[in-house]
Write an enzyme that holds these catalytic residues in place. Structure first.
Site, PDB file in Angstrom:
ATOM      1  N   ASN A   2       0.872  -1.074   0.050  1.00 24.00           N
ATOM      2  CA  ASN A   2       0.153   0.055  -0.080  1.00 24.00           C
ATOM      3  C   ASN A   2       0.858   1.189   0.036  1.00 24.00           C
ATOM      4  O   ASN A   2       1.512   1.693   1.045  1.00 24.00           O
ATOM      5  CB  ASN A   2      -0.886  -0.075   1.276  1.00 24.00           C
ATOM      6  CG  ASN A   2      -1.958   0.886   1.155  1.00 24.00           C
ATOM      7  OD1 ASN A   2      -1.868   2.085   0.510  1.00 24.00           O
ATOM      8  ND2 ASN A   2      -2.774   1.053   2.429  1.00 24.00           N
ATOM      9  N   ARG A  30      -2.692  -1.899  -3.323  1.00 21.79           N
ATOM     10  CA  ARG A  30      -3.739  -1.163  -3.202  1.00 21.79           C
ATOM     11  C   ARG A  30      -3.765   0.057  -4.060  1.00 21.79           C
ATOM     12  O   ARG A  30      -2.876   0.720  -4.162  1.00 21.79           O
ATOM     13  CB  ARG A  30      -3.901  -0.825  -1.831  1.00 21.79           C
ATOM     14  CG  ARG A  30      -5.049   0.004  -1.371  1.00 21.79           C
ATOM     15  CD  ARG A  30      -4.988   0.946  -0.095  1.00 21.79           C
ATOM     16  NE  ARG A  30      -6.255   1.748   0.084  1.00 21.79           N
ATOM     17  CZ  ARG A  30      -6.181   2.771   0.697  1.00 21.79           C
ATOM     18  NH1 ARG A  30      -5.177   3.174   1.066  1.00 21.79           N
ATOM     19  NH2 ARG A  30      -7.495   3.234   0.710  1.00 21.79           N
ATOM     20  N   HIS A  37     -13.165   2.707   0.239  1.00 23.69           N
ATOM     21  CA  HIS A  37     -13.030   1.562   1.222  1.00 23.69           C
ATOM     22  C   HIS A  37     -13.860   0.449   0.640  1.00 23.69           C
ATOM     23  O   HIS A  37     -14.235  -0.454   1.588  1.00 23.69           O
ATOM     24  CB  HIS A  37     -13.697   2.019   2.398  1.00 23.69           C
ATOM     25  CG  HIS A  37     -13.287   3.058   3.172  1.00 23.69           C
ATOM     26  ND1 HIS A  37     -13.863   3.927   3.746  1.00 23.69           N
ATOM     27  CD2 HIS A  37     -11.985   3.509   3.615  1.00 23.69           C
ATOM     28  CE1 HIS A  37     -13.077   5.029   4.477  1.00 23.69           C
ATOM     29  NE2 HIS A  37     -11.639   4.742   4.159  1.00 23.69           N
ATOM     30  N   HIS A  96     -17.524   1.572   7.938  1.00 25.80           N
ATOM     31  CA  HIS A  96     -16.029   1.553   8.137  1.00 25.80           C
ATOM     32  C   HIS A  96     -15.412   2.793   8.706  1.00 25.80           C
ATOM     33  O   HIS A  96     -15.781   3.899   8.044  1.00 25.80           O
ATOM     34  CB  HIS A  96     -15.494   1.269   6.527  1.00 25.80           C
ATOM     35  CG  HIS A  96     -14.066   1.595   6.601  1.00 25.80           C
ATOM     36  ND1 HIS A  96     -12.920   0.295   6.201  1.00 25.80           N
ATOM     37  CD2 HIS A  96     -12.995   2.420   6.780  1.00 25.80           C
ATOM     38  CE1 HIS A  96     -11.712   0.714   6.488  1.00 25.80           C
ATOM     39  NE2 HIS A  96     -11.692   1.952   6.721  1.00 25.80           N
ATOM     40  N   GLY A 139     -12.799   4.657  10.523  1.00 27.11           N
ATOM     41  CA  GLY A 139     -11.494   4.835  10.985  1.00 27.11           C
ATOM     42  C   GLY A 139     -11.035   6.214  10.787  1.00 27.11           C
ATOM     43  O   GLY A 139     -12.120   7.308  11.144  1.00 27.11           O
ATOM     44  N   ARG A 192     -11.806  15.192   8.253  1.00 29.77           N
ATOM     45  CA  ARG A 192     -12.690  15.706   6.993  1.00 29.77           C
ATOM     46  C   ARG A 192     -13.995  16.054   7.549  1.00 29.77           C
ATOM     47  O   ARG A 192     -14.546  15.522   8.482  1.00 29.77           O
ATOM     48  CB  ARG A 192     -12.799  14.555   6.027  1.00 29.77           C
ATOM     49  CG  ARG A 192     -11.552  14.252   5.138  1.00 29.77           C
ATOM     50  CD  ARG A 192     -11.746  13.353   3.972  1.00 29.77           C
ATOM     51  NE  ARG A 192     -10.542  12.716   3.502  1.00 29.77           N
ATOM     52  CZ  ARG A 192     -10.119  11.664   3.435  1.00 29.77           C
ATOM     53  NH1 ARG A 192     -11.307  10.623   4.128  1.00 29.77           N
ATOM     54  NH2 ARG A 192      -8.971  10.840   3.156  1.00 29.77           N
ATOM     55  N   MET A 222     -10.413   9.482  17.848  1.00 29.38           N
ATOM     56  CA  MET A 222     -11.367   9.164  18.597  1.00 29.38           C
ATOM     57  C   MET A 222     -11.099   8.761  20.199  1.00 29.38           C
ATOM     58  O   MET A 222     -12.019   9.023  21.094  1.00 29.38           O
ATOM     59  CB  MET A 222     -12.477   8.119  18.108  1.00 29.38           C
ATOM     60  CG  MET A 222     -13.828   7.725  18.698  1.00 29.38           C
ATOM     61  SD  MET A 222     -14.722   9.265  19.023  1.00 29.38           S
ATOM     62  CE  MET A 222     -15.528   9.438  17.569  1.00 29.38           C
ATOM     63  N   GLU A 248      -8.227  -5.514   4.826  1.00 28.70           N
ATOM     64  CA  GLU A 248      -7.964  -5.100   3.386  1.00 28.70           C
ATOM     65  C   GLU A 248      -6.784  -5.835   2.784  1.00 28.70           C
ATOM     66  O   GLU A 248      -6.886  -6.353   1.713  1.00 28.70           O
ATOM     67  CB  GLU A 248      -7.678  -3.696   3.333  1.00 28.70           C
ATOM     68  CG  GLU A 248      -9.252  -3.204   3.580  1.00 28.70           C
ATOM     69  CD  GLU A 248      -9.013  -1.467   4.063  1.00 28.70           C
ATOM     70  OE1 GLU A 248      -8.420  -1.515   5.235  1.00 28.70           O
ATOM     71  OE2 GLU A 248      -9.395  -0.656   3.381  1.00 28.70           O
TER      72      GLU A 248
HETATM   73  P1  ADP Z   1      -7.104   4.496   8.871  1.00 30.05           P
HETATM   74  O1  ADP Z   1      -8.231   5.083   8.418  1.00 30.05           O
HETATM   75  O2  ADP Z   1      -5.981   5.495   8.952  1.00 30.05           O
HETATM   76  O3  ADP Z   1      -6.813   3.184   8.330  1.00 30.05           O
HETATM   77  P2  ADP Z   1      -8.005   3.133  11.247  1.00 30.05           P
HETATM   78  O4  ADP Z   1      -8.813   2.211  10.664  1.00 30.05           O
HETATM   79  O5  ADP Z   1      -6.598   2.470  11.889  1.00 30.05           O
HETATM   80  O6  ADP Z   1      -7.393   4.111  10.157  1.00 30.05           O
HETATM   81  O7  ADP Z   1      -8.488   4.146  12.518  1.00 30.05           O
HETATM   82  C1  ADP Z   1      -7.625   4.844  13.067  1.00 30.05           C
HETATM   83  C2  ADP Z   1      -8.466   5.561  14.101  1.00 30.05           C
HETATM   84  O8  ADP Z   1      -9.079   4.389  15.061  1.00 30.05           O
HETATM   85  C3  ADP Z   1      -7.696   6.501  15.221  1.00 30.05           C
HETATM   86  O9  ADP Z   1      -7.534   7.790  14.769  1.00 30.05           O
HETATM   87  C4  ADP Z   1      -8.584   6.461  16.357  1.00 30.05           C
HETATM   88  O10 ADP Z   1      -9.360   7.690  16.507  1.00 30.05           O
HETATM   89  C5  ADP Z   1      -9.474   5.095  16.302  1.00 30.05           C
HETATM   90  N1  ADP Z   1      -9.283   4.359  17.620  1.00 30.05           N
HETATM   91  C6  ADP Z   1      -8.197   3.407  17.604  1.00 30.05           C
HETATM   92  N2  ADP Z   1      -8.551   2.718  18.754  1.00 30.05           N
HETATM   93  C7  ADP Z   1      -9.375   3.227  19.085  1.00 30.05           C
HETATM   94  C8  ADP Z   1     -10.086   2.928  20.577  1.00 30.05           C
HETATM   95  N3  ADP Z   1      -9.609   1.972  21.369  1.00 30.05           N
HETATM   96  N4  ADP Z   1     -11.239   3.721  20.806  1.00 30.05           N
HETATM   97  C9  ADP Z   1     -11.550   4.516  20.058  1.00 30.05           C
HETATM   98  N5  ADP Z   1     -11.033   5.002  18.961  1.00 30.05           N
HETATM   99  C10 ADP Z   1      -9.952   4.090  18.517  1.00 30.05           C
END
Ligand code: ADP
Length: 404
Positions: free
Chosen positions: A7, A91, A180, A208, A210, A241, A284, A385
């Site tokens: 990726n 990817r 995604h 999804h 993240g 965003r 988060m 993924e």
């Molecule tokens: P990306 O979109 O970069 O692939 P991810 O799917 O790895 O991101 O998600 C990253 C986000 O997940 C972090 O910014 C964080 O906000 C959130 N995150 C990770 N662990 C936790 C947790 N235990 N509780 C709440 N949010 C979490």
């Protein structure tokens, strides 16, 4: 068969090496800060200690060279030679209207990915660098590309068109593509397996959530609608965003704040969302912690984030005229019990009955978090993924060998 999954971003490159018979990960890692004299290579070989190396890595070709050197390193390596790698899967964020499934890379595919640079200026050029870096280091190695947009190519016109002059679609392909897709497709298949029902019979909403976030309405196993549009900016409120806003805010802000188009673009992509409302963080975890210690801006950010997600879930239940299950995945979706609880507590009208204990339990497993008898089921499914990219690459190579 051994497949290397890549990726490639503009200044980073993540990788995972798969042995496909067992679908096991032999090693994974990433190179960050490509282009700098202090680039960081993190390498995690299965069953051996993690290694972190800081060195000058000015381009993707060097990054791949370093990764391959690690994979065959006498002490830390997991392969005897790079020739053991049968294929590489990449990817690719944007496949436009040209790709509705994964394909093997050839000259025409490369030309098409380049043609799509306009639609994904931040992503596709970096993916192309990744493909070229593999060509330079492993000449003749088969490569496959797996697109984030491909799964959403089944959306009907009424979902993917914008109500703006059609000339923009005809001339410039201005339409909704969605992203995604690899993740939405994977978790929908896993959800059907966990529910023990055929995917083709289910009405699902996959969330999804993240750093970037999107949800998708899946009917008959196909993407029917999704929240991201021509770019990943549309739809849900995200880490940095904005998601949906009135487009008139763009010229208004340019005028009132004397900003350029690219400054407004950067504001909406990098300085909005959770970050802007909380004034604190796009993460988060930090938002939830601050909220629990009484921070009102963090609480508002959380509320808006949850509310905007829940509104789309309601919209997609209406779009499909029904709903069997909601699936949460990605960093926030898999880990934030607080967000899932807030969403589900306000969906009782749809027939969602959350099992608070199951929701709060920390686990990396696929699981159902609604009470027995809940009319709509809610699941947490960790996304993968990289595995989908490895599988698609493997299947394409097998198909090609079969034909030859
Ligand atoms: P990306 O979109 O970069 O692939 P991810 O799917 O790895 O991101 O998600 C990253 C986000 O997940 C972090 O910014 C964080 O906000 C959130 N995150 C990770 N662990 C936790 C947790 N235990 N509780 C709440 N949010 C979490």
């Amino acid at each position: 068969m051994i497949v290397l999954v890549i990726n490639a971003g503009s200044s980073s490159l993540k990788f995972q090496l798969y042995e496909m018979r067992e679908e096991s990960v032999l090693a994974k890692g990433k190179v960050e800060r490509i282009g700098m004299d202090s680039a960081i290579l993190t390498y995690e070989p299965e069953g051996k200690p993690e290694i972190r190396e800081v060195s000058e890595i000015l381009e993707h070709t060097t990054a791949i060279k370093r990764v391959l050197a690690m994979l065959v390193h006498p002490q830390h390596g997991v392969l005897e030679s790079a020739a053991q790698i049968d294929a590489v899967g990449h990817r690719v964020v944007h496949g436009g209207e040209s790709f509705s499934s994964s394909v093997l890379v050839d000259d025409e595919v490369k030309r098409e990915i380049k043609r799509l640079f306009d639609l994904a200026p931040l992503h596709n050029p970096a993916h192309m660098l990744g493909i070229q870096a593999v060509e330079a280091n492993m000449p003749g190695k088969p490569q496959a590309v797996v697109f984030d947009t491909a799964f959403h190519q089944t959306m009907p016109e009424m979902s993917y068109l914008y109500p703006i002059p059609m000339v923009l679609y005809r001339k410039h392909k201005v339409r909704r593509y969605g992203f995604h897709g690899t993740s939405h497709a994977y978790v929908s298949e896993r959800a059907a397996a966990v529910l023990g029902r055929p995917l083709a019979e289910l009405k699902l909403i996959t969330c999804h959530i993240g750093n970037g976030a999107s949800c998708t309405a899946i009917r008959d196993g196909r993407s029917f609608d999704t929240t991201m549009g021509m770019t990943p900016l549309e739809g849900l409120m995200m880490g940095t965003r904005s998601g949906d806003i009135d487009p008139a805010i763009v010229p208004f802000t340019m005028d009132k704040e004397d900003l350029t188009l690219s400054e407004v673009n950067s504001m909406l992509n990098k300085h909005s969302g959770l970050m802007a409302i909380s004034g604190l963080s796009s993460d988060m975890r930090e938002i939830t912690q601050a909220m629990e210690s009484g921070d009102r801006s963090a609480a508002l950010a959380f509320q808006m984030y949850e509310y905007r997600l829940r509104k789309y879930i309601g919209a997609y239940a209406a779009a499909m005229n029904g709903l069997d299950a909601i699936v949460f995945t990605a960093g926030v979706g898999e880990n934030s019990a607080a967000l899932r609880a807030a969403v589900c507590r306000n969906l009782t009208f749809l027939g969602v009955e959350l099992d608070e204990e199951a929701n709060a339990r920390r686990s990396a497993d696929e699981r159902i978090i609604t009470a027995a008898g809940s009319r709509v089921q809610v699941l947490v499914i960790p996304t993968n993924e990289e595995l989908v990219i490895a599988r698609d690459t493997y299947r394409l190579i097998l198909d090609r060998n079969h034909v030859e």
